[in-house]
Design an enzyme around this catalytic site. Structure first.
Site, PDB file in Angstrom:
ATOM      1  NE  ARG A 234      -4.284  -1.405   0.004  1.00 13.61           N
ATOM      2  CZ  ARG A 234      -4.392  -2.429  -0.843  1.00 13.61           C
ATOM      3  NH1 ARG A 234      -3.425  -2.705  -1.704  1.00 13.61           N
ATOM      4  NH2 ARG A 234      -5.482  -3.185  -0.847  1.00 13.61           N
ATOM      5  CD  GLU A 263      -2.980   3.036  -5.234  1.00  8.23           C
ATOM      6  OE1 GLU A 263      -1.776   2.733  -5.135  1.00  8.23           O
ATOM      7  OE2 GLU A 263      -3.889   2.202  -5.379  1.00  8.23           O
ATOM      8  CG  HIS A 295      -2.918  -1.066  -6.998  1.00  8.42           C
ATOM      9  ND1 HIS A 295      -3.240  -0.377  -5.851  1.00  8.42           N
ATOM     10  CD2 HIS A 295      -3.014  -2.374  -6.662  1.00  8.42           C
ATOM     11  CE1 HIS A 295      -3.523  -1.231  -4.886  1.00  8.42           C
ATOM     12  NE2 HIS A 295      -3.390  -2.455  -5.362  1.00  8.42           N
TER      13      HIS A 295
END
Ligand code: NAD
Length: 329
Positions: A234, A263, A295
């Site tokens: 994360r 993000e 991601h």
């Protein structure tokens, strides 16, 4: 049951639809994220399905309850974007997909290591332009290097096994050490020792109060000069500005990120015609020794199929598996 599926891209819709029996579940797919701005879309639905950047905070959960929603089915493993206490208070069940494909994320972490080390991202562009010079592309052998893994759950364990296969010394830190990894030749040590000895550090712990900005000026100061940092977990595990300072000083020699703290304003969208309003992120992209992916660690066909299958099972049966591992609230 009527389900509103948020943050749903065409590939999510394809896989979810292929596992859905319309007689049991009526799915409506929304590209937008669930947040206070989009909460009105949930009217008339029994359940919502969310992804990593949906903002399922206490306020949103309260409004979900008011609209009659009784289940939140996450299509991801991490759940830091959901206020579980608020869900419990409101009596909303929350499910996630804990183990859809640890291998997919672990292999992506290794892809970042290999790219940064052997500089294939730079070689690709050079060769396309007829430039076959090797200056600037030198890598190092992974065999014999020391790799630190912070968090050795499902993904971390898969990562450690791969790195053992490369012939690396693998050092681990976790609140609950894994006997199976110890049997595999991995060594559990303190976090300080991980910082001190590792050539490469890969983050596989969840984001919570104790891991927020784990990689910051103070932890970086304890690491080897030129250390490689990989974050596929994360974004907020890494203090981005302090990582940039460490890139300038040479403390960080290589930085591979699949996640970024801010993000949710950028990732999963085509931003190629926009000016990204994040100067820290823009600066990060200018370094030749930084590789950022959007991601995509989880993004394999095996993982998407497993996510879709498990999410539908969670919604249909409204209950956890026999171990209770898929129900969070
Ligand atoms: P997991 O729950 O199986 O493992 C997490 C491990 O971290 C556990 O062993 C736990 O004991 C350990 N841990 C908790 N707090 C810690 C701390 N303070 N220091 C060190 N270790 C700690 O989770 P997982 O399935 O391996 O996933 C790990 C993370 O990967 C998730 O939290 C998620 O944020 C991220 N993830 C990213 C992607 C992607 O596409 N990039 C996909 C899935 C998951």
């Amino acid at each position: 049951m009527k389900v509103a599926v948020f943050s749903c891209k065409p590939y999510d819709k394809r896989t979810l639809a292929s596992f859905t029996n319309e007689a049991d579940l009526s799915m409506t797919y929304f590209e937008s994220r669930l947040s206070m701005e989009t909460i009105s879309l949930v009217q008339g639905f029994d359940a919502v399905s969310c992804f990593v950047n949906d903002d399922v905070n206490a306020e949103v959960i309260c409004l979900l309850k008011q609209q009659g929603v009784n289940t939140i089915a996450l299509r991801c493993a991490g759940f830091n974007n959901v206020d579980l206490e608020a869900a419990k208070t409101q009596g909303i069940k929350v499910f996630h997909v804990p183990d859809y494909s640890p291998t997919s994320v672990a292999e992506h972490a290794v892809a970042l290591i290999m790219t940064l080390n052997r500089k294939t991202h730079r070689a690709y562009h050079r060769v396309k332009e007829g430039n076959f010079a090797l200056e600037g592309l030198m890598g190092f052998n992974l065999e014999g290097k020391t790799v630190g893994c912070i968090g050795t759950g499902r993904i971390g364990a898969a990562f450690c096994r791969i790195m053992k296969g490369f012939g690396c010394r693998v050092l681990c830190y976790d609140l609950s050490p894994s006997q199976s990894l110890i049997d595999h030749g991995c060594e559990y040590i303190t976090l300080e020792e991980i910082y001190q000895h590792s050539d490469i550090i890969s983050l596989h712990c969840p984001l919570n109060a104790s891991t927020h900005h784990l990689i910051n000026k103070h932890s970086l100061d304890k690491m080897k000069d030129g250390v490689m940092i990989i974050n596929t977990s994360r974004g907020a595990l890494v203090h981005a500005q302090e990582a940039i300072d460490a890139l300038y000083s040479g403390k960080i020699g290589y930085l591979g990120l699949d996640v970024y703290e801010q993000e949710n304003k950028i990732f999963f969208e085509d931003m190629s015609s926009h000016i990204i309003q994040d100067s820290v992120f823009q600066l990060m992209l200018t370094f030749p020794n930084v590789v950022v992916t959007g991601h995509q660690g989880y993004f394999t066909i095996e993982a998407l199929n497993h996510i879709a299958e498990t999410t539908i099972d969670n919604l249909l049966h409204h209950q956890s598996d026999s171990s209770g591992a898929r129900q969070l609230a």
